[in-house]
Design a protein around this motif. Structure first.
Motif, PDB file in Angstrom:
ATOM      1  N   PRO A 193     -15.268 -33.849 -25.338  1.00 19.58           N
ATOM      2  CA  PRO A 193     -15.489 -35.214 -25.069  1.00 19.58           C
ATOM      3  C   PRO A 193     -14.494 -36.242 -25.438  1.00 19.58           C
ATOM      4  CG  PRO A 193     -17.344 -33.755 -25.827  1.00 19.58           C
ATOM      5  CD  PRO A 193     -15.858 -32.892 -26.179  1.00 19.58           C
ATOM      6  N   ARG A 194     -13.948 -35.984 -26.705  1.00 28.63           N
ATOM      7  CA  ARG A 194     -12.889 -36.867 -27.320  1.00 28.63           C
ATOM      8  C   ARG A 194     -11.541 -37.006 -26.310  1.00 28.63           C
ATOM      9  NH1 ARG A 194     -12.766 -41.466 -29.866  1.00 28.63           N
ATOM     10  NH2 ARG A 194     -11.744 -41.877 -28.245  1.00 28.63           N
ATOM     11  N   LEU A 195     -11.407 -35.921 -25.909  1.00 25.39           N
ATOM     12  CA  LEU A 195     -10.079 -35.786 -25.004  1.00 25.39           C
ATOM     13  C   LEU A 195     -10.321 -36.663 -23.563  1.00 25.39           C
ATOM     14  CD1 LEU A 195      -8.916 -32.079 -25.655  1.00 25.39           C
ATOM     15  CD2 LEU A 195      -8.037 -34.187 -26.426  1.00 25.39           C
ATOM     16  N   ALA A 196     -11.571 -36.206 -23.012  1.00 33.41           N
ATOM     17  CA  ALA A 196     -11.902 -36.651 -21.914  1.00 33.41           C
ATOM     18  C   ALA A 196     -12.098 -38.380 -21.982  1.00 33.41           C
ATOM     19  CB  ALA A 196     -13.314 -36.336 -21.544  1.00 33.41           C
ATOM     20  N   LEU A 197     -12.499 -39.166 -23.001  1.00 35.25           N
ATOM     21  CA  LEU A 197     -12.348 -40.372 -23.237  1.00 35.25           C
ATOM     22  C   LEU A 197     -11.067 -40.817 -23.358  1.00 35.25           C
ATOM     23  CD1 LEU A 197     -14.104 -42.994 -23.590  1.00 35.25           C
ATOM     24  CD2 LEU A 197     -14.377 -42.364 -26.082  1.00 35.25           C
TER      25      LEU A 197
END
Length: 276
Positions: A193-197
């Motif tokens: 999720p952090r990478l996608a954001l």
């Protein structure tokens, strides 16, 4: 009216969608569709679950027409499939198919970012920044995966809206829907999720810089990286007794017809169970 739950069944907490207002048939269909879509994306209606029109209509206390129309919309968006002699069911995830799907999505999302950059105005910038900021808050709060998926969907759909190309939307909508469905069925690293954001932020920055070609490159790179992460993923396998657990869920139909990304109930809701 206060809700109670006995033996896995939850009584209605308030009026059903049909009772709560004299909304038009179209609005009722929209609310039914949003409720079913939210249940699917929250993994409350799991892949392969039958979408029985009579049963869903009974649970939601609406006629079969809005349910039937809502299910057709889910099929169009890639969240459900029509199976011969069985009817509609929540789409199942096939890793090999997803890899091919992401190859196509990479090109279409890149085009979406390019066209959106060409059409971008201050209102579009504000909307994208707001989505990114909300996503940041959700990740910081430790919310469940459903909230992340809802905001991911909102971000990419906003790009399509700003791009304002009906043919692109028609081609990309079902591909994006099936892709997002996979996020629940396939487990990725905890950092995903952090990478996608972070990648969403890079896309917005490229768009704000006014460089359509670079925005396309960044968006394509984002989807390409998602494809790599999916290729490293394994299918979730609940081996409790060799059978999958049955989970109850609530079909939340709110006053504005939109599900809350953090799973909070709207003021008027009707809970229901997983269709059998």
């Amino acid at each position: 009216m206060t809700g109670t739950c006995r033996k896995g069944r939850c009584a209605a907490m308030s009026e059903s969608p049909a009772q709560e207002s004299n909304a038009s048939g179209e609005l009722l269909t929209d609310r039914t569709y949003e409720a079913l879509k939210a249940a699917i994306l929250r993994n409350q209606l799991t892949p392969g679950t039958a979408l029985s029109v009579p049963e869903l209509a009974r649970q939601l206390e609406v006629s079969r027409t809005p349910v039937r129309e809502a299910v057709q919309r889910l099929i169009y968006e890639g969240l459900a499939d029509h199976v011969s002699r069985r009817g509609a069911e929540v789409s199942k995830v096939d890793i090999a198919d997803l890899r091919q799907l992401y190859v196509v999505r990479e090109n279409l999302e890149g085009l979406s970012a390019r066209l959106a950059t060409e059409n971008l105005d201050q209102g579009g910038v504000a909307t994208l920044r707001e989505i990114v900021a909300e996503h940041e808050r959700v990740l910081g709060s430790g919310a469940d995966n459903a909230a992340h998926i809802e905001l991911d969907i909102r971000f990419h759909r906003t790009l399509r809206d700003i791009a304002a190309n009906a043919h692109l939307t028609a081609a990309l909508e079902p591909i994006a829907g099936r892709s997002h469905l996979a996020l629940h069925s396939l487990w990725r690293s905890k950092d995903a999720p952090r990478l996608a954001l972070d990648e969403h932020i890079q896309i917005v920055d490229a768009m704000v810089a006014g460089d359509p070609e670079f925005a396309e490159t960044v968006a394509r790179r984002h989807i390409s990286r998602l494809r790599v992460r999916l290729s490293q993923a394994t299918t979730r396998d609940d081996r409790s007794g060799g059978t999958s657990r049955r989970r109850n869920f609530s079909l939340l139909v709110g006053d504005d017809g939109s599900p809350d990304p953090e799973g909070r109930a709207h003021r008027r809701t009707r809970p229901a169970e997983t269709p059998r």
